[in-house]
Design a protein around this motif. Structure first.
Motif, PDB file in Angstrom:
ATOM      1  N   LEU A  26      88.610  82.521  29.489  1.00 55.30           N
ATOM      2  CA  LEU A  26      89.451  81.019  29.483  1.00 55.30           C
ATOM      3  C   LEU A  26      89.693  80.435  28.089  1.00 55.30           C
ATOM      4  O   LEU A  26      89.110  81.279  27.010  1.00 55.30           O
ATOM      5  N   LEU A  27      91.145  79.778  28.010  1.00 60.16           N
ATOM      6  CA  LEU A  27      91.231  79.571  26.720  1.00 60.16           C
ATOM      7  C   LEU A  27      91.472  77.786  27.010  1.00 60.16           C
ATOM      8  O   LEU A  27      92.141  77.419  27.672  1.00 60.16           O
ATOM      9  N   ALA A  28      90.374  76.977  26.193  1.00 59.83           N
ATOM     10  CA  ALA A  28      90.767  76.114  26.153  1.00 59.83           C
ATOM     11  C   ALA A  28      91.565  74.990  24.625  1.00 59.83           C
ATOM     12  O   ALA A  28      91.202  76.394  23.205  1.00 59.83           O
ATOM     13  N   VAL A  29      92.008  74.707  24.885  1.00 56.39           N
ATOM     14  CA  VAL A  29      92.942  73.588  24.074  1.00 56.39           C
ATOM     15  C   VAL A  29      92.807  72.044  23.857  1.00 56.39           C
ATOM     16  O   VAL A  29      92.643  71.804  24.771  1.00 56.39           O
ATOM     17  N   CYS A  30      92.227  72.205  22.925  1.00 52.27           N
ATOM     18  CA  CYS A  30      91.591  70.404  22.435  1.00 52.27           C
ATOM     19  C   CYS A  30      93.189  69.869  21.951  1.00 52.27           C
ATOM     20  O   CYS A  30      93.930  70.155  22.132  1.00 52.27           O
ATOM     21  N   HIS A  31      92.660  68.255  22.802  1.00 54.37           N
ATOM     22  CA  HIS A  31      94.254  67.122  22.278  1.00 54.37           C
ATOM     23  C   HIS A  31      94.404  67.247  20.785  1.00 54.37           C
ATOM     24  O   HIS A  31      95.416  66.909  20.195  1.00 54.37           O
ATOM     25  N   CYS A  32      93.329  67.814  19.719  1.00 56.40           N
ATOM     26  CA  CYS A  32      93.774  68.375  18.149  1.00 56.40           C
ATOM     27  C   CYS A  32      94.626  69.479  18.038  1.00 56.40           C
ATOM     28  O   CYS A  32      95.242  69.682  16.730  1.00 56.40           O
ATOM     29  N   ASP A  46      81.062  72.096  26.836  1.00 49.46           N
ATOM     30  CA  ASP A  46      80.864  71.952  25.582  1.00 49.46           C
ATOM     31  C   ASP A  46      81.812  71.689  24.137  1.00 49.46           C
ATOM     32  O   ASP A  46      80.773  70.418  23.410  1.00 49.46           O
ATOM     33  N   TRP A  47      82.114  73.249  23.714  1.00 54.48           N
ATOM     34  CA  TRP A  47      82.953  72.772  22.568  1.00 54.48           C
ATOM     35  C   TRP A  47      84.026  71.750  23.028  1.00 54.48           C
ATOM     36  O   TRP A  47      84.847  71.127  21.710  1.00 54.48           O
ATOM     37  N   LEU A  48      84.949  71.355  23.909  1.00 54.08           N
ATOM     38  CA  LEU A  48      86.345  70.541  23.893  1.00 54.08           C
ATOM     39  C   LEU A  48      85.486  69.197  23.942  1.00 54.08           C
ATOM     40  O   LEU A  48      85.650  68.151  23.301  1.00 54.08           O
ATOM     41  N   LEU A  49      84.054  68.999  24.893  1.00 53.42           N
ATOM     42  CA  LEU A  49      84.103  67.816  24.637  1.00 53.42           C
ATOM     43  C   LEU A  49      83.498  66.973  23.168  1.00 53.42           C
ATOM     44  O   LEU A  49      82.686  66.365  22.684  1.00 53.42           O
ATOM     45  N   GLY A  50      82.884  68.349  22.204  1.00 47.57           N
ATOM     46  CA  GLY A  50      82.039  67.904  21.553  1.00 47.57           C
ATOM     47  C   GLY A  50      83.491  67.654  20.031  1.00 47.57           C
ATOM     48  O   GLY A  50      82.426  67.881  18.600  1.00 47.57           O
ATOM     49  N   HIS A  51      84.548  67.210  20.433  1.00 46.76           N
ATOM     50  CA  HIS A  51      84.975  67.501  19.616  1.00 46.76           C
ATOM     51  C   HIS A  51      84.477  65.979  18.414  1.00 46.76           C
ATOM     52  O   HIS A  51      84.511  65.136  18.795  1.00 46.76           O
ATOM     53  N   PRO A  52      85.113  66.043  17.227  1.00 45.69           N
ATOM     54  CA  PRO A  52      85.951  67.326  16.308  1.00 45.69           C
ATOM     55  C   PRO A  52      84.868  68.321  15.634  1.00 45.69           C
ATOM     56  O   PRO A  52      84.990  69.054  15.065  1.00 45.69           O
ATOM     57  N   GLU A  53      83.244  68.365  16.010  1.00 46.78           N
ATOM     58  CA  GLU A  53      82.882  69.695  16.078  1.00 46.78           C
ATOM     59  C   GLU A  53      83.191  71.008  15.933  1.00 46.78           C
ATOM     60  O   GLU A  53      84.086  71.680  17.474  1.00 46.78           O
ATOM     61  N   ASP A  54      83.077  72.364  14.595  1.00 47.70           N
ATOM     62  CA  ASP A  54      84.422  73.402  14.981  1.00 47.70           C
ATOM     63  C   ASP A  54      84.860  73.230  15.850  1.00 47.70           C
ATOM     64  O   ASP A  54      85.517  74.557  16.111  1.00 47.70           O
ATOM     65  N   HIS A  55      85.578  71.806  15.803  1.00 41.12           N
ATOM     66  CA  HIS A  55      87.656  72.400  15.836  1.00 41.12           C
ATOM     67  C   HIS A  55      87.863  72.892  14.661  1.00 41.12           C
ATOM     68  O   HIS A  55      88.167  71.833  13.075  1.00 41.12           O
ATOM     69  N   HIS A  56      89.409  73.860  14.360  1.00 38.34           N
ATOM     70  CA  HIS A  56      90.174  73.948  13.423  1.00 38.34           C
ATOM     71  C   HIS A  56      91.480  73.828  13.819  1.00 38.34           C
ATOM     72  O   HIS A  56      91.749  75.428  14.113  1.00 38.34           O
ATOM     73  N   PRO A  57      92.528  72.810  13.897  1.00 41.78           N
ATOM     74  CA  PRO A  57      93.395  72.815  14.906  1.00 41.78           C
ATOM     75  C   PRO A  57      94.514  73.941  13.200  1.00 41.78           C
ATOM     76  O   PRO A  57      94.140  73.656  12.453  1.00 41.78           O
ATOM     77  N   GLY A  58      95.636  74.473  14.522  1.00 43.07           N
ATOM     78  CA  GLY A  58      96.290  75.544  13.875  1.00 43.07           C
ATOM     79  C   GLY A  58      97.164  73.991  12.947  1.00 43.07           C
ATOM     80  O   GLY A  58      97.596  73.265  13.019  1.00 43.07           O
ATOM     81  N   PRO A  59      98.588  75.158  11.569  1.00 43.09           N
ATOM     82  CA  PRO A  59      98.998  74.630  10.579  1.00 43.09           C
ATOM     83  C   PRO A  59     100.351  73.481  11.328  1.00 43.09           C
ATOM     84  O   PRO A  59     100.140  73.923  12.829  1.00 43.09           O
ATOM     85  N   VAL A  60     100.855  72.867  10.952  1.00 43.08           N
ATOM     86  CA  VAL A  60     101.558  72.033  11.885  1.00 43.08           C
ATOM     87  C   VAL A  60     103.203  72.692  11.961  1.00 43.08           C
ATOM     88  O   VAL A  60     102.964  72.996  10.739  1.00 43.08           O
ATOM     89  N   PRO A  61     103.393  73.062  12.978  1.00 46.87           N
ATOM     90  CA  PRO A  61     105.299  74.009  12.244  1.00 46.87           C
ATOM     91  C   PRO A  61     105.823  72.846  11.271  1.00 46.87           C
ATOM     92  O   PRO A  61     106.221  72.572  11.274  1.00 46.87           O
TER      93      PRO A  61
END
Length: 77
Positions: A26-32, A46-61
């Motif tokens: 499964l691919l999880a995509v956070c709001h960030c 756990d990962w989604l609801l634990g935002h922002p721990e371990d979240h690394h958003p990609g660069p803005v186009p």
């Protein structure tokens, strides 16, 4: 004419989960904008609801307008 799909939701409480075709993942995509693949749905939530721990958003186009909302966290791996 009625649109085929409802409008796309956005905001801090919107999470997306996609099944990766041909796999058990499964691919999880956070709001960030952070994305991560999981085999275990419990770990995914756990990962989604634990935002922002371990979240690394990609660069803005680069094509995004200057007024486009930027990710709230600038930590990149």
């Amino acid at each position: 004419m009625t649109p085929l799909h409802p409008p796309v939701l956005s905001g801090e409480d919107v999470y997306r989960i996609h099944w990766v075709l041909g796999t058990d993942r499964l691919l999880a995509v956070c709001h960030c904008g952070a994305r991560r693949e999981f085999e275990d749905p419990v770990g995914l939530w756990d990962w989604l609801l634990g935002h922002p721990e371990d979240h690394h958003p990609g660069p803005v186009p680069e094509s995004a307008p200057a007024s486009a909302p930027q990710p709230r966290h600038a930590a990149f791996a």
